[in-house]
Design a protein around this motif. Sequence first.
Motif, short mmCIF file in Angstrom:
data_model
loop_
_atom_site.label_atom_id
_atom_site.label_comp_id
_atom_site.label_asym_id
_atom_site.label_seq_id
_atom_site.Cartn_x
_atom_site.Cartn_y
_atom_site.Cartn_z
N PHE A 109 -6.73 -10.79 -5.82
CA PHE A 109 -6.68 -10.90 -7.28
C PHE A 109 -6.33 -9.53 -7.85
N CYS A 110 -5.18 -9.43 -8.49
CA CYS A 110 -4.74 -8.19 -9.11
C CYS A 110 -5.22 -8.15 -10.55
N GLN A 111 -6.18 -7.29 -10.81
CA GLN A 111 -6.85 -7.18 -12.11
C GLN A 111 -6.21 -6.07 -12.93
N SER A 112 -6.14 -6.24 -14.21
CA SER A 112 -5.74 -5.22 -15.16
C SER A 112 -4.42 -4.56 -14.77
N GLU A 113 -4.37 -3.21 -14.73
CA GLU A 113 -3.10 -2.53 -14.46
C GLU A 113 -2.60 -2.68 -13.03
N ALA A 114 -3.40 -3.23 -12.14
CA ALA A 114 -2.92 -3.49 -10.77
C ALA A 114 -1.77 -4.49 -10.79
N VAL A 115 -1.69 -5.31 -11.82
CA VAL A 115 -0.60 -6.28 -11.95
C VAL A 115 0.75 -5.58 -11.98
N SER A 116 0.78 -4.35 -12.48
CA SER A 116 2.06 -3.64 -12.60
C SER A 116 2.72 -3.40 -11.24
N ALA A 117 1.97 -3.43 -10.15
CA ALA A 117 2.55 -3.23 -8.82
C ALA A 117 3.27 -4.48 -8.32
N LEU A 118 3.09 -5.60 -9.01
CA LEU A 118 3.70 -6.86 -8.58
C LEU A 118 5.11 -7.05 -9.11
N ALA A 119 5.52 -6.29 -10.11
CA ALA A 119 6.85 -6.46 -10.68
C ALA A 119 7.37 -5.13 -11.20
N PRO A 120 8.41 -4.59 -10.62
CA PRO A 120 9.04 -5.08 -9.40
C PRO A 120 8.20 -4.69 -8.19
N LEU A 121 8.42 -5.40 -7.09
CA LEU A 121 7.67 -5.12 -5.86
C LEU A 121 8.26 -3.88 -5.19
N HIS A 122 7.79 -2.75 -5.64
CA HIS A 122 8.29 -1.49 -5.10
C HIS A 122 7.17 -0.46 -5.22
N ASP A 123 6.96 0.26 -4.15
CA ASP A 123 6.00 1.35 -4.12
C ASP A 123 6.84 2.63 -4.02
N PRO A 124 6.59 3.63 -4.86
CA PRO A 124 7.36 4.86 -4.77
C PRO A 124 7.32 5.49 -3.37
N ARG A 125 6.32 5.14 -2.58
CA ARG A 125 6.18 5.69 -1.23
C ARG A 125 6.83 4.81 -0.16
N ASP A 126 7.55 3.76 -0.57
CA ASP A 126 8.17 2.85 0.40
C ASP A 126 9.04 3.59 1.42
N GLY A 127 9.78 4.60 0.98
CA GLY A 127 10.63 5.36 1.89
C GLY A 127 9.83 6.05 2.98
N ASP A 128 8.68 6.60 2.59
CA ASP A 128 7.81 7.26 3.57
C ASP A 128 7.27 6.25 4.57
N TYR A 129 6.86 5.09 4.08
CA TYR A 129 6.34 4.06 4.97
C TYR A 129 7.43 3.58 5.93
N ARG A 130 8.61 3.34 5.39
CA ARG A 130 9.72 2.87 6.23
C ARG A 130 10.05 3.92 7.30
N ALA A 131 10.09 5.21 6.90
CA ALA A 131 10.38 6.28 7.86
C ALA A 131 9.34 6.33 8.98
N ALA A 132 8.13 5.93 8.67
CA ALA A 132 7.05 5.91 9.68
C ALA A 132 7.03 4.60 10.46
N GLY A 133 8.01 3.71 10.19
CA GLY A 133 8.07 2.44 10.89
C GLY A 133 7.13 1.39 10.34
N LEU A 134 6.68 1.58 9.12
CA LEU A 134 5.74 0.66 8.48
C LEU A 134 6.46 -0.17 7.41
N PRO A 135 5.91 -1.33 7.07
CA PRO A 135 6.58 -2.20 6.09
C PRO A 135 6.53 -1.65 4.67
N THR A 136 7.52 -2.05 3.89
CA THR A 136 7.53 -1.74 2.46
C THR A 136 6.52 -2.65 1.76
N LEU A 137 6.27 -2.37 0.51
CA LEU A 137 5.35 -3.20 -0.26
C LEU A 137 5.87 -4.64 -0.35
N ALA A 138 7.16 -4.80 -0.60
CA ALA A 138 7.74 -6.15 -0.69
C ALA A 138 7.58 -6.90 0.63
#
Length: 117
Positions: free
Chosen positions: A34-63
């Motif tokens: 359950f995404c409460q309050s401002e946590a909803v903002s992470a659902l649209a668009p589905l992008h984490d500013p750190r996605d590049g770091d996660y991808r570089a480490a072989g980990l999945p993006t937020l999407a």
Amino acid sequence: MRGLTLIVTRPAGLRAGLELAAAQAALGGAARLFCQSEAVSALAPLHDPRDGDYRAAGLPTLAELVEDALALGVAIIACQSGLALTGIEAAMLDPRIGFGGPVSILQTLGDDRLATL
């Protein structure tokens, strides 16, 4: 196995919440996020500013985490008040994401374990 309901209160908690909920579902348990309050903002668009770091480490993006969690049967619920607060319209979200409020989450908790991130 008891179900797990996670309440995410800030955008930065969404990644951890998705990982925990997906692990619960992979083990055969019911899981809701359950995404409460401002946590909803992470659902649209589905992008984490750190996605590049996660991808570089072989980990999945937020999407990718959202896709995996939904595929495992995790129910992702956006707070209706959070939508209004963040200016996000329901049509901007993945159609598999549900909508509700804290009262409906608590009313349907049953014997789920409840945690807040």
